[in-house]
Design a protein around this motif. Structure first.
Motif, mmCIF file in Angstrom:
data_model
loop_
_atom_site.group_PDB
_atom_site.id
_atom_site.type_symbol
_atom_site.label_atom_id
_atom_site.label_comp_id
_atom_site.label_asym_id
_atom_site.label_seq_id
_atom_site.Cartn_x
_atom_site.Cartn_y
_atom_site.Cartn_z
ATOM 1 N N ALA A 118 -1.011 -6.630 -16.409
ATOM 2 C CA ALA A 118 -1.384 -5.691 -15.350
ATOM 3 C C ALA A 118 -0.220 -5.443 -14.404
ATOM 4 O O ALA A 118 0.025 -4.304 -13.976
ATOM 5 N N ALA A 119 0.515 -6.488 -14.058
ATOM 6 C CA ALA A 119 1.651 -6.345 -13.148
ATOM 7 C C ALA A 119 2.732 -5.466 -13.758
ATOM 8 O O ALA A 119 3.325 -4.612 -13.071
ATOM 9 N N LEU A 120 3.014 -5.669 -15.032
ATOM 10 C CA LEU A 120 4.019 -4.835 -15.693
ATOM 11 C C LEU A 120 3.560 -3.381 -15.772
ATOM 12 O O LEU A 120 4.348 -2.454 -15.538
ATOM 13 N N ASP A 121 2.299 -3.177 -16.073
ATOM 14 C CA ASP A 121 1.769 -1.818 -16.172
ATOM 15 C C ASP A 121 1.851 -1.096 -14.827
ATOM 16 O O ASP A 121 2.255 0.073 -14.755
ATOM 17 N N LEU A 122 1.486 -1.790 -13.760
ATOM 18 C CA LEU A 122 1.496 -1.177 -12.434
ATOM 19 C C LEU A 122 2.896 -0.838 -11.944
ATOM 20 O O LEU A 122 3.065 0.022 -11.072
ATOM 21 N N THR A 123 3.906 -1.492 -12.496
ATOM 22 C CA THR A 123 5.288 -1.217 -12.082
ATOM 23 C C THR A 123 6.024 -0.348 -13.097
ATOM 24 O O THR A 123 7.253 -0.266 -13.079
ATOM 25 N N GLY A 124 5.264 0.292 -13.982
ATOM 26 C CA GLY A 124 5.845 1.320 -14.834
ATOM 27 C C GLY A 124 6.272 0.896 -16.214
ATOM 28 O O GLY A 124 6.882 1.688 -16.948
ATOM 29 N N PHE A 125 5.937 -0.325 -16.613
ATOM 30 C CA PHE A 125 6.331 -0.793 -17.939
ATOM 31 C C PHE A 125 5.148 -0.605 -18.897
ATOM 32 O O PHE A 125 4.210 -1.402 -18.909
ATOM 33 N N ALA A 126 5.233 0.447 -19.685
ATOM 34 C CA ALA A 126 4.110 0.813 -20.545
ATOM 35 C C ALA A 126 4.288 0.328 -21.987
ATOM 36 O O ALA A 126 3.314 0.261 -22.744
ATOM 37 N N ASP A 127 5.510 -0.006 -22.353
ATOM 38 C CA ASP A 127 5.812 -0.383 -23.744
ATOM 39 C C ASP A 127 5.860 -1.914 -23.857
ATOM 40 O O ASP A 127 6.901 -2.515 -24.128
ATOM 41 N N VAL A 128 4.715 -2.548 -23.638
ATOM 42 C CA VAL A 128 4.612 -4.006 -23.619
ATOM 43 C C VAL A 128 3.787 -4.466 -24.819
ATOM 44 O O VAL A 128 2.686 -3.957 -25.066
ATOM 45 N N HIS A 129 4.292 -5.452 -25.560
ATOM 46 C CA HIS A 129 3.670 -5.910 -26.788
ATOM 47 C C HIS A 129 3.380 -7.413 -26.693
ATOM 48 O O HIS A 129 4.292 -8.236 -26.825
ATOM 49 N N PRO A 130 2.137 -7.785 -26.473
ATOM 50 C CA PRO A 130 1.789 -9.206 -26.402
ATOM 51 C C PRO A 130 1.908 -9.888 -27.767
ATOM 52 O O PRO A 130 1.672 -9.259 -28.807
ATOM 53 N N VAL A 131 2.269 -11.153 -27.745
ATOM 54 C CA VAL A 131 2.221 -11.981 -28.954
ATOM 55 C C VAL A 131 0.765 -12.397 -29.117
ATOM 56 O O VAL A 131 0.276 -13.297 -28.438
ATOM 57 N N SER A 132 0.066 -11.723 -30.020
ATOM 58 C CA SER A 132 -1.391 -11.844 -30.068
ATOM 59 C C SER A 132 -1.855 -13.274 -30.346
ATOM 60 O O SER A 132 -2.887 -13.703 -29.820
ATOM 61 N N SER A 133 -1.108 -14.028 -31.127
ATOM 62 C CA SER A 133 -1.535 -15.383 -31.477
ATOM 63 C C SER A 133 -1.449 -16.350 -30.307
ATOM 64 O O SER A 133 -1.995 -17.461 -30.372
ATOM 65 N N GLN A 134 -0.769 -15.936 -29.219
ATOM 66 C CA GLN A 134 -0.550 -16.847 -28.089
ATOM 67 C C GLN A 134 -1.109 -16.307 -26.773
ATOM 68 O O GLN A 134 -0.937 -16.945 -25.732
ATOM 69 N N GLN A 135 -1.792 -15.171 -26.797
ATOM 70 C CA GLN A 135 -2.210 -14.552 -25.543
ATOM 71 C C GLN A 135 -3.502 -15.134 -24.978
ATOM 72 O O GLN A 135 -3.668 -15.224 -23.759
ATOM 73 N N ALA A 136 -4.434 -15.521 -25.815
ATOM 74 C CA ALA A 136 -5.705 -16.049 -25.306
ATOM 75 C C ALA A 136 -5.543 -17.503 -24.885
ATOM 76 O O ALA A 136 -4.866 -18.288 -25.560
ATOM 77 N N PRO A 137 -6.147 -17.907 -23.761
ATOM 78 C CA PRO A 137 -6.056 -19.308 -23.340
ATOM 79 C C PRO A 137 -6.618 -20.243 -24.409
ATOM 80 O O PRO A 137 -7.694 -20.000 -24.962
ATOM 81 N N SER A 139 7.590 -15.129 -30.643
ATOM 82 C CA SER A 139 8.089 -13.999 -29.849
ATOM 83 C C SER A 139 9.291 -13.356 -30.527
ATOM 84 O O SER A 139 9.415 -12.121 -30.570
ATOM 85 N N TYR A 140 10.182 -14.179 -31.060
ATOM 86 C CA TYR A 140 11.343 -13.642 -31.767
ATOM 87 C C TYR A 140 10.909 -12.809 -32.970
ATOM 88 O O TYR A 140 11.473 -11.732 -33.228
ATOM 89 N N ALA A 141 9.925 -13.302 -33.708
ATOM 90 C CA ALA A 141 9.472 -12.579 -34.901
ATOM 91 C C ALA A 141 8.937 -11.200 -34.537
ATOM 92 O O ALA A 141 9.268 -10.190 -35.184
ATOM 93 N N LEU A 142 8.114 -11.136 -33.493
ATOM 94 C CA LEU A 142 7.574 -9.850 -33.069
ATOM 95 C C LEU A 142 8.674 -8.953 -32.509
ATOM 96 O O LEU A 142 8.703 -7.741 -32.770
ATOM 97 N N ALA A 143 9.602 -9.524 -31.759
ATOM 98 C CA ALA A 143 10.684 -8.737 -31.167
ATOM 99 C C ALA A 143 11.558 -8.104 -32.246
ATOM 100 O O ALA A 143 11.969 -6.938 -32.135
ATOM 101 N N ARG A 144 11.830 -8.866 -33.320
ATOM 102 C CA ARG A 144 12.620 -8.298 -34.427
ATOM 103 C C ARG A 144 11.862 -7.162 -35.103
ATOM 104 O O ARG A 144 12.439 -6.125 -35.473
ATOM 105 N N GLU A 145 10.563 -7.346 -35.238
ATOM 106 C CA GLU A 145 9.733 -6.344 -35.920
ATOM 107 C C GLU A 145 9.715 -5.017 -35.180
ATOM 108 O O GLU A 145 9.750 -3.944 -35.801
ATOM 109 N N ILE A 146 9.683 -5.052 -33.856
ATOM 110 C CA ILE A 146 9.542 -3.821 -33.073
ATOM 111 C C ILE A 146 10.836 -3.412 -32.371
ATOM 112 O O ILE A 146 10.856 -2.428 -31.636
#
Length: 595
Positions: free
Chosen positions: A272-291, A312-319
């Motif tokens: 939410a903080a990133l979105d509110l400050t203009g960062f729209a191209d954000v990609h969560p690491v889905s396997s690690q996002q839920a508590p 995170s590295y694996a996803l970053a390389r992919e995108i």
């Protein structure tokens, strides 16, 4: 080899009182821990040496309450984290607040998603309410910075955060912050009290609270309310997010970001903080996002640990991401990684000192140009008499001081920990090398991995818009100020006696050279150093200005070494040479300690 049964029995009669264990079990409000402890006692009494050793450790003494609050393994017994220990701690804190502030004291309560966190938070609210205080419970599973924020935002007298931050899954903890009123009651210097309002406890508050805890006879003697405390809704999160947007940092160019919370509680607020400050191209690491309190994809839920960012590295390389942002499980820490073709993963994780240098330089340059909204109204804050001040811990790099001096600002060193950094009068930015950054101390007087991440993302996007990069910015600063290269070296030792032995060896017979340069100065930090209070540590300084600080960790069974080498403001071939010097010093210390 097992110990004969009669020897185990002898230890019960000669050195260990089983009745103490039975009394603890009878007083335990948690059926789960009481049942587990009953079984261990039975095993010990039947001759199981391992069970007896376990009991002796659990009852070696109370879990120490100090400037880090409480932290330990979740299990039954006074030397563990459990509901009995927490209830006693809250009773002591409440007695302290009633004595210093009076009835109606206000306590904010937050918790993460670890095992027992919600139980400990509810016990805290129940004890505070019954003691005549006003308990204000945050929504469950929110980051630690939200608790620190709520304390200041609501003008409360104290805050409790139930978390073990980046510790292993078996642990939990209990952090305590104090507001202005109790600090004014115990601190002779009003300016110091106001500067520390909202920060974690330090002496003498820790000792005063510990005295009240020690006076608690039993859990049964502590009143607990069934209802009556306040429950905050998500508007507190909205207020925190407003404070992040008020920093005035925003996206300047398209920036593709990979974000991970390492199975912690920061994901929703960070996104939410990133979105509110203009960062729209954000990609969560889905396997690690839920508590997830088991932290299944990492060995240790700490961005500093090897392998923590692999997904995170694996996803970053992919995108083809421009930046990786990682928070630890309670989101008070932040780590960044940037593209690097020479790295095996394709990305290089920046050190805590590099991020601290970049953030410090960014904030100092904006303050110097009056481009930072936090300069407005600062004269009204009594803690800001010293003017804008930057701070870092003594074990962090000396590069920050050089960078902010180039803009005409002062920097100070403090003892390790944000309980010290965040209470520096006039603070505008503080950091410690262990990935902790405070970019908005008037709002959150603690490290905050979310506002720091947003500020860093804004810096990265501005540099990209200017045709530059994070790496180029580091080169620019080092060309101006000199090259301060740092590296950590840690020894994880389950036998804590080895840590004490290593520190004793350092004091008695310290190394005489660091990477070929004679050691010119040896300072025992336990006697105080450079105006700082005493702390357990040794500082070595060589003739070539290389520095090593060795200290026991305050939260984990580790001996920690902090290495720094310095080069002149010339970058040609300097980085590899300094890296080699760091490697040499690291190898020398490993051989010296024999660990």
């Amino acid at each position: 080899m097992s110990t004969p049964t009669h020897r185990v029995a002898d230890r019960f009669t000669s050195g260990f009182d089983a009745e103490i264990v039975r009394a603890w079990i009878a007083d335990d409000p948690d059926e789960q821990t009481a049942t587990a402890l009953t079984a261990i006692l039975a095993e010990a009494e039947s001759g199981d040496a391992a069970a007896l050793a376990d009991l002796e450790d659990r009852f070696a003494g109370p879990l120490a309450f100090g400037t880090a609050g409480l932290r330990g393994e979740i299990a039954a017994g006074p030397n563990r984290m459990n509901r009995s220990v927490v209830i006693r701690a809250v009773a002591g804190l409440s007695a302290f607040l009633a004595e210093t502030v009076g009835s109606g004291f206000r306590v904010v309560i937050g918790c993460d998603a670890r095992y027992k966190s919600a139980d400990f938070a509810r016990d805290t609210a129940a004890v505070v309410t019954a003691a005549g205080g006003v308990a204000i419970q945050l929504p469950e599973q929110l980051p630690t910075p939200l608790t620190a924020f709520a304390l200041t935002h609501l003008s409360a007298d104290a805050a409790v955060m139930v978390t073990a931050s980046h510790n292993p899954p078996a642990d939990n903890g209990y952090k305590v912050y104090l507001g202005e009123r109790p600090l004014l009651a115990i601190e002779p210097d009003p300016t110091a009290a106001r500067a520390g309002a909202g920060a974690q406890i330090v002496p003498p508050a820790d000792a005063l609270i510990a005295e009240k805890i020690a006076a608690v006879d039993s859990v049964a003697s502590v009143p607990r309310a069934e209802t009556g405390w306040e429950h905050l809704d998500d508007s507190i999160v909205a207020a925190y997010l407003d404070s992040v947007t008020d920093l005035g940092v925003r996206s300047s160019a398209d920036l593709r970001i990979v974000l991970t919370s390492l199975h912690g509680v920061g994901a929703g607020v960070a996104e939410a903080a990133l979105d509110l400050t203009g960062f729209a191209d954000v990609h969560p690491v889905s396997s690690q996002q839920a508590p997830d309190p088991d932290f299944p994809t990492v060995s240790f839920p700490n961005p500093e640990e090897a392998g923590a960012l692999d997904e995170s590295y694996a996803l970053a390389r992919e995108i083809d991401a421009d930046l990786i942002i990682a928070n630890d499980p309670d989101a008070d820490r932040f780590s960044a990684a940037i593209p690097d073709a020479s790295a095996g993963s394709g990305y290089r994780q920046l050190s805590g000192d590099e991020v601290g240098l970049l953030l410090g330089e960014d904030i100092a340059s904006r303050l110097a140009g009056q481009g930072d909204p936090r300069t407005e109204g600062r004269a009204d804050d009594p803690s800001d008499e010293a003017g804008p001040v930057f701070a870092n811990s003594i074990v962090s790099s000396r590069g920050l001081a050089a960078a902010v001096a180039a803009h005409g600002f002062a920097a100070v060193q403090t003892l390790t920990g944000f309980k010290w950094i965040s209470r520096v009068p006039g603070l505008v930015f503080g950091y410690e090398e262990a990935l902790g950054y405070c970019v908005d101390p008037t709002v959150v007087r603690d490290k905050d991995g979310i506002s720091a991440a947003v500020t860093f993302a804004a810096l990265a996007s501005r540099l990209k818009a200017e045709g530059s990069s994070i790496e180029s910015e580091l080169d620019r600063i080092r060309t101006r100020d000199g090259y301060f290269a740092t590296a950590p070296l840690s020894f994880r030792l389950d036998d804590v006696s080895l840590i004490a032995a290593a520190m004793a060896k350092l004091r008695e017979n310290p190394p005489t050279a660091l990477a070929g340069s004679p050691v010119a100065e040896v300072h025992d930090l336990s006697t105080g150093y450079d105006g700082l209070p005493p702390t357990d540590g040794i500082l070595l300084l060589s003739e070539s200005n290389s520095r090593v600080i060795v200290r026991p960790s305050g939260t984990e069974p580790k001996l920690k070494c902090y290495l720094e080498v310095v080069g002149a403001p010339q970058l040609a071939a300097l980085g590899p040479a300094l890296t080699q010097r760091l490697s040499t010093i690291s190898a020398e210390l490993k051989a010296y300690f024999g660990l």
